[in-house]
Design a protein around this motif. Structure first.
Motif, mmCIF file in Angstrom:
data_model
loop_
_atom_site.group_PDB
_atom_site.id
_atom_site.type_symbol
_atom_site.label_atom_id
_atom_site.label_comp_id
_atom_site.label_asym_id
_atom_site.label_seq_id
_atom_site.Cartn_x
_atom_site.Cartn_y
_atom_site.Cartn_z
ATOM 1 N N PHE C 166 1.011 -1.279 -0.311
ATOM 2 C CA PHE C 166 -0.079 -0.019 0.018
ATOM 3 C C PHE C 166 0.762 1.382 -0.126
ATOM 4 C CE2 PHE C 166 -3.964 2.218 0.678
ATOM 5 C CZ PHE C 166 -3.618 3.342 1.214
ATOM 6 N N GLY C 167 0.957 2.436 -0.532
ATOM 7 C CA GLY C 167 1.160 3.592 -0.875
ATOM 8 C C GLY C 167 3.098 3.331 -1.097
ATOM 9 N N LEU C 168 2.776 1.962 -1.929
ATOM 10 C CA LEU C 168 4.238 2.535 -2.200
ATOM 11 C C LEU C 168 4.591 2.030 -3.369
ATOM 12 C CD1 LEU C 168 5.938 -0.419 0.311
ATOM 13 C CD2 LEU C 168 6.151 2.260 0.626
ATOM 14 N N ALA C 169 5.983 2.731 -4.085
ATOM 15 C CA ALA C 169 6.737 3.034 -5.773
ATOM 16 C C ALA C 169 6.565 1.691 -5.583
ATOM 17 C CB ALA C 169 7.484 3.913 -6.096
ATOM 18 N N PRO C 170 6.633 0.294 -7.032
ATOM 19 C CA PRO C 170 6.623 -0.292 -7.868
ATOM 20 C C PRO C 170 7.635 -1.398 -7.576
ATOM 21 C CG PRO C 170 5.136 1.316 -9.843
ATOM 22 C CD PRO C 170 5.422 2.100 -8.127
ATOM 23 N N LEU C 171 8.905 -0.695 -7.802
ATOM 24 C CA LEU C 171 10.614 -1.040 -7.403
ATOM 25 C C LEU C 171 10.294 -1.092 -5.988
ATOM 26 C CD1 LEU C 171 12.130 -0.769 -9.960
ATOM 27 C CD2 LEU C 171 13.061 0.816 -9.054
ATOM 28 N N VAL C 172 9.976 -0.474 -5.329
ATOM 29 C CA VAL C 172 9.898 -1.135 -3.472
ATOM 30 C C VAL C 172 9.423 -2.126 -3.506
ATOM 31 C CG1 VAL C 172 10.148 0.045 -0.937
ATOM 32 C CG2 VAL C 172 10.371 1.454 -3.247
ATOM 33 N N VAL C 173 8.430 -2.363 -3.862
ATOM 34 C CA VAL C 173 7.362 -2.925 -3.537
ATOM 35 C C VAL C 173 8.197 -4.499 -4.294
ATOM 36 C CG1 VAL C 173 4.759 -4.467 -4.121
ATOM 37 C CG2 VAL C 173 5.260 -1.552 -3.725
ATOM 38 N N ARG C 174 8.187 -4.416 -4.966
ATOM 39 C CA ARG C 174 8.872 -5.994 -5.975
ATOM 40 C C ARG C 174 10.278 -6.311 -5.389
ATOM 41 N NH1 ARG C 174 9.117 -5.135 -12.296
ATOM 42 N NH2 ARG C 174 9.773 -3.147 -11.714
ATOM 43 N N ALA C 198 -3.963 -7.898 -6.153
ATOM 44 C CA ALA C 198 -4.263 -9.643 -6.711
ATOM 45 C C ALA C 198 -2.802 -10.159 -7.120
ATOM 46 C CB ALA C 198 -5.249 -10.373 -7.032
ATOM 47 N N ASN C 199 -2.253 -9.253 -8.019
ATOM 48 C CA ASN C 199 -1.266 -10.252 -9.144
ATOM 49 C C ASN C 199 -0.564 -10.108 -8.267
ATOM 50 O OD1 ASN C 199 -0.352 -10.843 -11.815
ATOM 51 N ND2 ASN C 199 0.441 -8.743 -12.416
ATOM 52 N N LEU C 200 0.085 -9.509 -7.410
ATOM 53 C CA LEU C 200 1.527 -9.668 -6.754
ATOM 54 C C LEU C 200 1.599 -11.256 -5.858
ATOM 55 C CD1 LEU C 200 2.986 -6.136 -5.940
ATOM 56 C CD2 LEU C 200 3.715 -7.326 -6.625
ATOM 57 N N ALA C 201 0.171 -10.384 -5.761
ATOM 58 C CA ALA C 201 -0.103 -11.805 -4.314
ATOM 59 C C ALA C 201 -0.433 -13.387 -5.061
ATOM 60 C CB ALA C 201 -1.646 -11.268 -3.309
ATOM 61 N N LEU C 202 -0.941 -13.341 -6.212
ATOM 62 C CA LEU C 202 -0.612 -14.247 -6.771
ATOM 63 C C LEU C 202 0.844 -14.810 -7.563
ATOM 64 C CD1 LEU C 202 -4.031 -13.883 -8.585
ATOM 65 C CD2 LEU C 202 -3.445 -15.771 -6.680
ATOM 66 N N ASP C 203 1.496 -13.794 -7.203
ATOM 67 C CA ASP C 203 2.816 -14.364 -8.030
ATOM 68 C C ASP C 203 3.890 -14.784 -6.894
ATOM 69 O OD1 ASP C 203 3.856 -12.059 -10.168
ATOM 70 O OD2 ASP C 203 3.437 -14.258 -10.336
ATOM 71 N N LEU C 204 3.133 -14.387 -5.081
ATOM 72 C CA LEU C 204 4.119 -15.049 -4.694
ATOM 73 C C LEU C 204 3.434 -16.020 -2.888
ATOM 74 C CD1 LEU C 204 6.599 -13.938 -2.019
ATOM 75 C CD2 LEU C 204 5.016 -12.071 -1.445
ATOM 76 N N ALA C 205 2.341 -15.983 -3.830
ATOM 77 C CA ALA C 205 1.776 -17.148 -2.338
ATOM 78 C C ALA C 205 1.292 -18.574 -2.674
ATOM 79 C CB ALA C 205 0.757 -16.585 -2.345
ATOM 80 N N HIS C 206 1.396 -19.201 -2.672
ATOM 81 C CA HIS C 206 1.001 -20.819 -2.732
ATOM 82 C C HIS C 206 -0.240 -20.966 -2.903
ATOM 83 C CE1 HIS C 206 4.497 -20.848 -0.392
ATOM 84 N NE2 HIS C 206 5.274 -21.728 -1.131
ATOM 85 N N HIS C 207 -1.027 -20.591 -1.645
ATOM 86 C CA HIS C 207 -2.732 -20.738 -1.993
ATOM 87 C C HIS C 207 -3.169 -19.101 -1.471
ATOM 88 C CE1 HIS C 207 -2.370 -25.374 -1.349
ATOM 89 N NE2 HIS C 207 -1.545 -24.796 -0.297
ATOM 90 N N ALA C 208 -4.003 -19.021 -2.530
ATOM 91 C CA ALA C 208 -5.201 -18.504 -2.008
ATOM 92 C C ALA C 208 -7.022 -18.817 -1.295
ATOM 93 C CB ALA C 208 -4.785 -17.279 -3.324
ATOM 94 N N TYR C 209 -7.322 -17.037 -0.780
ATOM 95 C CA TYR C 209 -8.307 -17.234 -0.689
ATOM 96 C C TYR C 209 -8.901 -15.591 -1.399
ATOM 97 C CZ TYR C 209 -8.199 -21.128 2.722
ATOM 98 O OH TYR C 209 -7.883 -22.578 3.247
ATOM 99 N N LEU C 210 -10.431 -16.242 -1.774
ATOM 100 C CA LEU C 210 -10.533 -14.763 -2.173
ATOM 101 C C LEU C 210 -12.321 -14.566 -1.297
ATOM 102 C CD1 LEU C 210 -10.572 -13.102 -4.443
ATOM 103 C CD2 LEU C 210 -12.564 -14.706 -5.758
ATOM 104 N N LEU C 211 -12.294 -13.404 -0.717
ATOM 105 C CA LEU C 211 -13.307 -12.777 -0.313
ATOM 106 C C LEU C 211 -14.118 -12.367 -0.738
ATOM 107 C CD1 LEU C 211 -11.537 -11.936 3.996
ATOM 108 C CD2 LEU C 211 -13.057 -14.219 3.020
ATOM 109 N N GLU C 212 -15.845 -12.420 -0.710
ATOM 110 C CA GLU C 212 -16.411 -10.966 -1.165
ATOM 111 C C GLU C 212 -17.460 -10.949 0.191
ATOM 112 O OE1 GLU C 212 -17.899 -11.193 -5.296
ATOM 113 O OE2 GLU C 212 -19.593 -11.007 -4.422
#
Lengths: 338, 290, 238
Positions: C166-174, C198-212
């Motif tokens: 949140f609120g961070l430059a893309p380079l820093v986030v990477r 979501a893109n970043l998170a799915l790259d890093l994670a093994h599993h994911a849950y989607l909340l709505e």
């Protein structure tokens, strides 16, 4: 130095629910009893009743200031004293009839309250509490000071004669003074309540809970808050005048600093969010010390302090709130039975 | 000139008491966001405990030490059982509770030990004067005791893990919980420390003011004023404010208004200061996010 | 099959009278990175807060076989859950080093704490440079690094991260996400990651849950969700 942080809200946060106890008719029996009181109780008890009404008036002013406008005052004893001394001085030095001193007291206290309310705007919470407490501490000291002695009578104070019933009516002076007090108190109550039920009350609540939003909507918060202070000072001043009339005596030491604190305590314990709060609070202030004194001469204030703490623990919304809840429970039981 | 120096020195001596009370008030406010109006009465009660211990035969320093420990424990108990339950309700309810506490402390002291004024011993000889005669041994001694206490507190907060945790908990209780700090317990420790500080203040001043139930009434007012003027969340400001007010009060009483009005004038000056700097001289103006 | 590190069963969460989570079930395997995704207001942050005992809950939360629901936050932390909140929650008036020391507050093993200082400075050299600086003066990215490091100083069983990007430059986030992967692989720290990106998170994670709206809409392997275009379009918006 500016720091961005979450601060504690100033007065009661989240208490946007307003005055409860919607039983409109409940006023009637209470009023009837109040009017008949001189026939029901002894002169001494009647005198206590008169003082209770005085306190209720002060506390009503504090309800406006603290409950509605969210400003803490630990100094309303000063306005109470001001009203009392105005009455005493006008009666003894200028031969003004006692009832005519009330409007003078009202106007003067309104003005002084407004003048004090303006700079007080800049102070929040604790700072306002200290500033108003400084006022309370200053009051007896100023009243005793040599410079004011010719007017205030110094440490000895001022004595005057007891007002008698007018037109030679066959009622005791105590009864007359009681009815007079009841009359004035009731009128001011009604006026105050009507003021608060309308735009002014809503404006004050908006300013209290969401000051920035209120200003953004065009509510002149400075004016309203100063007016709240002024009006509460008016109530305290008129109460002080009535008090002086009941006792026929004013002296600096009657207006000790703790009195101001106890006014606020009474308002809170009575219940800041109910029209009945001031009355219950006044009764607490008037009668509990007598009870604790009977329980133990030397530890009476300690017991009083314990009762204060217990009241807060057990009755979150004051006595009025507790009675409200009790009433709700009783109604539910009655409803379930029907 | 000589009287001026004497007044200033005397002002610093009384300033020790105001600074201590102000520090106690500031500490309690920093952690629990409450103003403990009863701080002075608690200190008075502690002083009576010390007096009673000495009457029972303990030496000055044993009584001193034991009283400080007992006061610490009492402070923690008060926080746990009286303050914490009410803290979840409104600020105004807290004012009522604290005033109640004030009355309880004051009246029970009178009930237990009586209302008469009594002398309180000092470990420093009365007839000794130091620094060219400006300062009594007791004033100098009190000053040193107060300084020692303040230094000890500084070292505690700056260099010990518990002190660090208390600073963290005061600044950011939520984050502190997230690192496992028992925030509620530490708030209790804060109250305990404040009570202990009050005890030290009371014991040192009792020799000068004489011990009675209303001994601390004036001091607590000045202590509050000092804490607020110094910036309520700034312990250094509170201490500086205490000494400043001690000196100003003395100078006012000697040169300007005389003893009757000096309390009033001092307070009115304080109110004046607050009108121009609402968060205190060293205070930090907190900006609320809308 | 080993029992999951964290199990959440029929969890409701309330803010006052408003119910935000409705009967949520999920589990986190030890050593894995699990992502919680969803739109604004879906209840992602509330889920983390529920685990940390910061909101009122009904239902069960079981950590390593022990029930932790409705316990005090500090007790849950002491059981090995380190929570990096969405506002980072750094102690802004303390120095970087003091912040890290607070992270290790509950630990008794002094020498290993010293090692962990080295570990953390190894992952985030910028923090080492600024160790005596007041935390409030750090940049956004550095504060995030500090927040994560402070959490690591606990040697947690489970690391909860609320919107680290949140609120961070893309380079820093990477950079930060790359470090998080290394931390997971080398130190074997299990992570529960809440992310809007979501893109970043799915790259890093093994599993994911989607909340709505406070309910679990779907769950699965991160790679599967990422490659399924229809899921991505309808739920994740890309």
């Amino acid at each position: 130095m500016v720091d961005v942080a979450d601060t504690m809200p100033v007065a009661d946060a989240g208490h946007t629910k307003r005055v409860s106890f919607s039983e409109k008719w409940a006023w009637l029996p209470v009023l009837v009893i109040a009017v008949c009181l001189p026939f029901l109780v002894s002169d001494y008890r009647l005198f206590q009743g008169t003082l209770t009404l005085n306190y209720a008036l002060v506390l009503f002013g504090l309800t406006i200031l603290t409950g509605y406008s969210g400003q803490i005052s630990l100094g309303h004893g000063a306005f109470y004293a001001l009203g009392a001394y105005i009455t005493a001085i006008l009666i003894t030095r200028f031969d003004v009839p006692y009832w005519a001193t009330l409007p003078v007291s009202a106007v003067v206290c309104l003005a002084v309250g407004f003048v004090f309310g303006r700079p007080a705007l800049r102070l929040e919470g604790h700072y306002l509490a200290l500033a108003t407490f400084a006022l309370a501490v200053a009051t007896p000291q100023f009243l005793k000071h040599k410079v004011l002695q010719p007017y205030t009578g110094g440490v000895g104070g001022i004595l005057f004669t007891k007002p008698e019933a007018p037109f030679d009516l066959p009622i005791s002076a105590d009864a007359w003074i009681y009815w007079f007090t009841l009359f004035v108190t009731a009128i001011l109550f009604v006026i105050g309540r009507n003021l608060l039920k309308g735009r002014i009350g809503r404006a004050l609540l908006a300013i209290r809970d969401h000051p920035t939003a209120a200003r953004a909507m065009g509510v002149d918060s400075a004016f309203f808050k100063s007016m709240a202070f002024a009006v509460s000072a008016l109530f305290a001043g008129v109460a002080g005048s009535l008090g002086a009339i009941s006792v026929q005596f004013v002296a600096p030491d009657s207006f000790y600093p703790l009195l101001s604190i106890m006014f606020l305590v009474g308002a809170v314990i009575g219940g800041l969010h109910s029209w009945w709060g001031p009355l219950f609070g006044a009764m607490f202030l008037q009668f509990i010390p007598n009870i604790t004194d009977d329980m133990s001469k030397s530890a009476s204030w300690a017991i009083y302090g314990v009762l204060m703490i217990l009241s807060v623990f057990l009755m979150r919304d004051g006595i009025a709130g507790a009675i409200n809840r009790l009433w709700g429970v009783l109604r539910r039981i009655a409803g379930a039975r029907a | 000139m000589q009287t001026l120096i004497h007044q200033i020195v005397a002002g610093l001596a009384t300033g020790c008491i105001y600074a201590s009370i102000a520090l106690a008030i500031s500490m309690v406010h920093q952690s629990t966001h409450q103003l403990n109006f009863a701080q002075g009465e608690m200190a008075m009660f502690s002083t009576f405990i010390a007096w009673a211990l000495m009457q029972a035969g303990l030496s000055y320093f044993s009584a001193f030490a034991l009283t400080v420990i007992v006061s610490f424990v009492l402070g923690m108990l008060i926080e746990r059982f009286i303050i914490r339950p009410v803290g979840k309700t409104s600020q105004l309810s807290m004012v009522v509770v604290v005033i109640g506490l004030l009355l309880v402390c004051n009246s029970s002291a009178g009930w237990i030990w009586g209302y008469d004024v009594r002398p309180f011993p000092s470990p420093f000889p009365d007839d000794m004067r130091l620094l060219g005669g400006y300062v009594t041994a007791h004033e100098a001694g009190s000053f040193c005791i107060t300084m020692a206490m303040l230094i000890a507190l500084y070292l505690f907060f700056r260099f010990t893990p518990l002190g660090l945790a208390m600073r963290a908990a005061a600044q950011n209780p939520v984050s502190s919980r997230l690192v496992g700090v028992r925030v509620d317990l530490l708030f209790g420790v804060g109250w305990g420390l404040a009570a202990a500080i009050g005890a030290v203040a009371g014991i040192t001043v009792a020799h000068v003011l004489f011990l009675d139930v209303n001994m601390m009434a004036g001091a607590v007012l000045y202590g509050f004023a000092a804490a607020l003027v110094g910036g309520i969340d700034n312990p250094w400001g509170a201490i500086a404010g205490g000494f400043l007010i001690g000196v100003v009060e003395n100078l006012l009483g000697a040169y300007v208004v005389g003893n009757d009005l000096k309390l009033t004038v001092a307070l009115l000056i304080i109110v004046g200061v607050l009108t121009f700097k609402p968060a205190g001289i060293f205070g930090v103006q907190r900006v609320r996010r809308v | 099959m080993t029992a999951p590190l964290l199990q959440v069963q029929q969890l409701d969460a309330m803010y006052g009278k408003t119910q935000v989570l409705h009967s949520i079930d999920f589990a986190i395997e030890s050593g894995h990175i699990t992502a919680v995704l969803g739109a604004n207001g879906a209840g992602k942050t509330t889920t983390l807060r529920a685990i940390s005992g910061m909101v009122k809950t009904r239902g069960k939360i079981i950590l390593d076989g022990r029930q932790i629901d409705n316990r005090k936050t500090e007790s849950i932390t002491r059981m090995g859950v380190a929570h990096v909140p969405d506002n980072r929650g750094t102690f802004i008036d303390l120095t970087v080093e003091e912040n890290l020391r607070m992270g290790a507050y509950v630990r008794r093993d002094r020498d290993r704490v010293a090692e962990d200082f080295d570990m953390v400075y190894g992952y985030f050299p910028k923090l080492a440079e600024r160790r005596k600086q007041q935390a409030g003066t750090l940049s956004g990215g550095e504060q995030q690094m500090l927040a994560i490091s402070r959490a690591l100083m606990l040697r947690p069983k489970l690391l909860l991260l609320d919107e680290p990007s949140f609120g961070l430059a893309p380079l820093v986030v990477r950079e930060i996400f790359a470090i998080m992967r290394r931390i997971n692989e080398h130190e074997k720290v299990s992570m529960l990651l809440v992310e809007q990106n979501a893109n970043l998170a799915l790259d890093l994670a093994h599993h994911a849950y989607l909340l709505e709206s406070g309910r679990v809409k779907m769950s699965g392997e991160a790679s599967a969700i990422k490659s399924d275009e229809s899921i991505r379009r309808s739920y994740l918006g890309y």
